[in-house]
Design a protein around this motif. Structure first.
Motif, PDB file in Angstrom:
ATOM      1  N   THR A   4      22.804  47.563  91.870  1.00 52.72           N
ATOM      2  CA  THR A   4      22.476  46.213  91.421  1.00 52.72           C
ATOM      3  C   THR A   4      22.384  45.302  92.628  1.00 52.72           C
ATOM      4  O   THR A   4      23.274  45.312  93.481  1.00 52.72           O
ATOM      5  N   SER A   5      21.320  44.537  92.717  1.00 56.74           N
ATOM      6  CA  SER A   5      21.112  43.648  93.867  1.00 56.74           C
ATOM      7  C   SER A   5      20.896  42.227  93.396  1.00 56.74           C
ATOM      8  O   SER A   5      20.340  41.982  92.313  1.00 56.74           O
ATOM      9  N   TRP A   6      21.335  41.290  94.200  1.00 63.02           N
ATOM     10  CA  TRP A   6      21.030  39.889  93.984  1.00 63.02           C
ATOM     11  C   TRP A   6      20.866  39.228  95.345  1.00 63.02           C
ATOM     12  O   TRP A   6      20.897  39.896  96.361  1.00 63.02           O
ATOM     13  N   ASN A   7      20.663  37.924  95.348  1.00 63.52           N
ATOM     14  CA  ASN A   7      20.276  37.247  96.587  1.00 63.52           C
ATOM     15  C   ASN A   7      21.294  37.435  97.710  1.00 63.52           C
ATOM     16  O   ASN A   7      20.929  37.595  98.876  1.00 63.52           O
ATOM     17  N   LYS A   8      22.583  37.436  97.379  1.00 69.30           N
ATOM     18  CA  LYS A   8      23.604  37.443  98.424  1.00 69.30           C
ATOM     19  C   LYS A   8      24.364  38.751  98.539  1.00 69.30           C
ATOM     20  O   LYS A   8      25.310  38.842  99.327  1.00 69.30           O
ATOM     21  N   THR A  10      24.928  43.257  97.088  1.00 68.19           N
ATOM     22  CA  THR A  10      24.581  44.436  96.301  1.00 68.19           C
ATOM     23  C   THR A  10      25.868  45.069  95.768  1.00 68.19           C
ATOM     24  O   THR A  10      26.949  44.882  96.328  1.00 68.19           O
ATOM     25  N   TYR A  57      28.820  41.222  99.998  1.00 72.74           N
ATOM     26  CA  TYR A  57      28.473  39.876  99.543  1.00 72.74           C
ATOM     27  C   TYR A  57      28.555  38.917 100.720  1.00 72.74           C
ATOM     28  O   TYR A  57      29.524  38.935 101.490  1.00 72.74           O
TER      29      TYR A  57
END
Length: 207
Positions: A4-8, A10, A57
């Protein structure tokens, strides 16, 4: 596994089942001379079920956190010299590090490790924990790097175990290496510096 990845950051989540045949284990036995001997022998079979969580993060442009957890149940069966053993327990490990980048091309890293108690054929390996610290600074227009490493910050990296058999009742403590520090200067001739460096491991110090 699932990533799962997001802007800041994984997060990698994994589940596993592992079976091992003829597994090497440390076996203790009492010799005819009255001395306790410890020898690695492939006398066991092991099965483990686990869940791994690995994530990173970026709290800001200057601070990045990385952490990995491993939760597992392990079962060990086998026999030695006519003695059967069948042990199991739930255990977990963690490695967490904080990487800090400050103006002036200063970089710092603080990492911590923890291993919960886990079973062995004849006893138990007790918990182990330690922390490392590192710092580095680029010099001479990035052509050189000055690095400082401090391993085992609190001098707590001690391997401990207990053994319980019909003949042996022992508790053992062993320290591979006491707290140490290292200062390293690196100069690069006609070579572009790497964008990132592991400043804890720079210059050695691992097992």
């Amino acid at each position: 596994g699932m990533l799962t990845s997001w802007n800041k950051g994984t997060l990698l989540t994994s589940v596993y089942h592992r079976r091992t045949k003829n597994k090497f284990e440390r076996i203790s036995y009492l010799g005819e001379d009255g001395i306790i001997y410890i020898q690695s022998m492939n006398v066991a079979a092991a099965r483990a079920y686990g869940l791994e969580l690995n994530g990173n993060y970026s709290l800001s442009g200057w601070l990045r956190l990385t952490s990995g957890f491993n939760f597992f149940k392990e079962e060990i069966t086998g026999s030695y010299n006519g003695q059967e053993f069948n042990t199991s327990n739930f255990s977990w490990t963690n490695r967490t590090s904080a990487n800090i980048t400050l103006p002036g091309k200063w970089r710092f890293q603080l990492s911590g490790n923890y291993e919960a108690p886990r079973v062995m054929p004849q006893g138990k390996q007790l918990s182990q924990y330690f922390m490392d610290f590192g710092a580095s600074k680029d010099l001479f227009k990035n052509k050189a790097t000055l690095g400082f490493n401090l391993t085992d910050l609190f001098n707590s990296r001690i391997w401990r175990s207990t053994i319980h058999t019909e003949e042996i009742q022992t508790q053992t403590s062993f320290q591979w290496r006491q707290r140490s520090f290292r200062l390293v200067f690196t100069y690069r001739f006609n070579q572009q510096p790497r964008e990132t460096e592991n400043i804890i491991d720079n210059g050695g110090g691992g097992d």
